[in-house]
Design an enzyme around this catalytic site. Structure first.
Site, PDB file in Angstrom:
ATOM      1  N   HIS A 110      26.663  28.696  45.283  1.00 20.10           N
ATOM      2  CA  HIS A 110      28.104  28.713  45.006  1.00 20.10           C
ATOM      3  C   HIS A 110      28.879  28.952  46.307  1.00 20.10           C
ATOM      4  CE1 HIS A 110      31.683  29.943  42.366  1.00 20.10           C
ATOM      5  NE2 HIS A 110      32.050  30.355  43.567  1.00 20.10           N
ATOM      6  N   GLU A 111      28.419  29.928  47.101  1.00 19.95           N
ATOM      7  CA  GLU A 111      29.131  30.269  48.345  1.00 19.95           C
ATOM      8  C   GLU A 111      28.965  29.188  49.417  1.00 19.95           C
ATOM      9  OE1 GLU A 111      31.160  32.427  47.823  1.00 19.95           O
ATOM     10  OE2 GLU A 111      30.222  33.473  46.155  1.00 19.95           O
ATOM     11  N   CYS A 127      35.239  31.580  39.590  1.00 13.62           N
ATOM     12  CA  CYS A 127      35.525  31.605  41.021  1.00 13.62           C
ATOM     13  C   CYS A 127      36.823  32.363  41.249  1.00 13.62           C
ATOM     14  CB  CYS A 127      35.640  30.173  41.543  1.00 13.62           C
ATOM     15  SG  CYS A 127      35.964  30.068  43.298  1.00 13.62           S
ATOM     16  N   HIS A 143      31.272  26.357  48.946  1.00 17.03           N
ATOM     17  CA  HIS A 143      32.638  26.576  49.453  1.00 17.03           C
ATOM     18  C   HIS A 143      32.757  26.142  50.919  1.00 17.03           C
ATOM     19  CE1 HIS A 143      34.842  28.446  46.200  1.00 17.03           C
ATOM     20  NE2 HIS A 143      33.989  29.446  46.054  1.00 17.03           N
TER      21      HIS A 143
HETATM   22  C1  SB7 Z   1      29.303  32.963  39.335  1.00 16.02           C
HETATM   23  C2  SB7 Z   1      30.240  33.467  40.221  1.00 16.02           C
HETATM   24  C3  SB7 Z   1      30.009  33.408  41.591  1.00 16.02           C
HETATM   25  C4  SB7 Z   1      28.846  32.843  42.035  1.00 16.02           C
HETATM   26  C5  SB7 Z   1      27.923  32.347  41.155  1.00 16.02           C
HETATM   27  C6  SB7 Z   1      28.149  32.415  39.811  1.00 16.02           C
HETATM   28  C7  SB7 Z   1      30.979  33.933  42.606  1.00 16.02           C
HETATM   29  C8  SB7 Z   1      32.344  34.264  42.147  1.00 16.02           C
HETATM   30  C9  SB7 Z   1      33.226  34.698  43.267  1.00 16.02           C
HETATM   31  N1  SB7 Z   1      33.589  33.623  44.119  1.00 16.02           N
HETATM   32  O1  SB7 Z   1      34.568  32.801  43.792  1.00 16.02           O
HETATM   33  C10 SB7 Z   1      33.014  33.486  45.368  1.00 16.02           C
HETATM   34  O2  SB7 Z   1      33.161  32.248  45.927  1.00 16.02           O
HETATM   35 NI    NI Z   2      33.954  30.835  44.440  1.00 11.63          NI
END
Ligand code: SB7
Ligand code: NI
Length: 185
Positions: free
Chosen positions: A153-154, A110, A157
């Protein structure tokens, strides 16, 4: 232009807040912010921009990561089947999801976390997301595997959830029940 010094890091309480819905149709200010977010994600994958501005490559960005507690996210990536995804989304909502899980074998990272947190992050293998695009269009996205992981993942957040909240503390690399690694989907 959004730069790395604007990225909110772990420890800031804003990353743990539940965000507010964006009022639609989106204001010019919200649209401008979201398009800047999408540009940042694109820049973070452009060798020249990465070198020039010391960006950390990322496939997505959620508004709380730049200190804005609103339901907006940007994603820009290519999945394991070379399918490309590029969206700025307002008010994304998971309408439904599979029982089956998936995960990345090497775990997740992240932009707001400056350390390596090893372990499997269980995610739904398939999701249907409803959202309004940057262009003001209502869309329903059916996503699986890697694309489903990135969106989860997003969206996490936007609810104050970090990827490592999902890691099994006792056995970080134990694959979840009923799961297929995204690399094999
Ligand atoms: C690995 C990385 C991400 C999503 C899914 C698997 C995003 C990394 C960038 N971020 O921190 C966005 O929130
Ligand atoms: Ni992230």
């Amino acid at each position: 232009m959004i730069a790395m010094d604007q990225i909110i890091r772990e420890g800031d309480p804003i990353l743990r807040q539940k965000t507010e819905k964006v009022e639609l149709p989106a204001s010019e200010e919200d649209k401008e912010t979201l398009s800047e977010m999408l540009q940042f994600v694109k820049n973070s994958q452009d060798d020249e921009m990465v070198k020039k501005y010391q960006l950390r490559p990322g496939v997505g960005l959620a508004a709380p990561q730049i200190g804005i507690s609103k339901r907006m996210l940007a994603v820009h990536f290519t999945d394991f089947h070379d399918k490309s995804y590029s969206y700025g989304l307002f008010n994304p909502k998971i309408l439904s999801h599979s029982v089956e899980k998936t995960y990345l074998q090497n775990g997740e990272g992240c932009l707001s976390v400056d350390r390596d947190v090893p372990g499997i992050v269980p995610r739904y293998a398939r999701i249907t997301v409803k959202a309004t695009t940057l262009e003001g269009e209502e869309v329903k996205l059916r996503l699986k595997g890697y694309a489903a992981i990135v969106l989860q993942h997003e969206i996490d957040h936007l609810d104050g959830v970090m990827f490592y909240d999902h890691i099994n503390q006792d056995n970080p690399f134990q694959p979840p029940e009923n799961s297929t690694p995204a690399e094999e989907m």
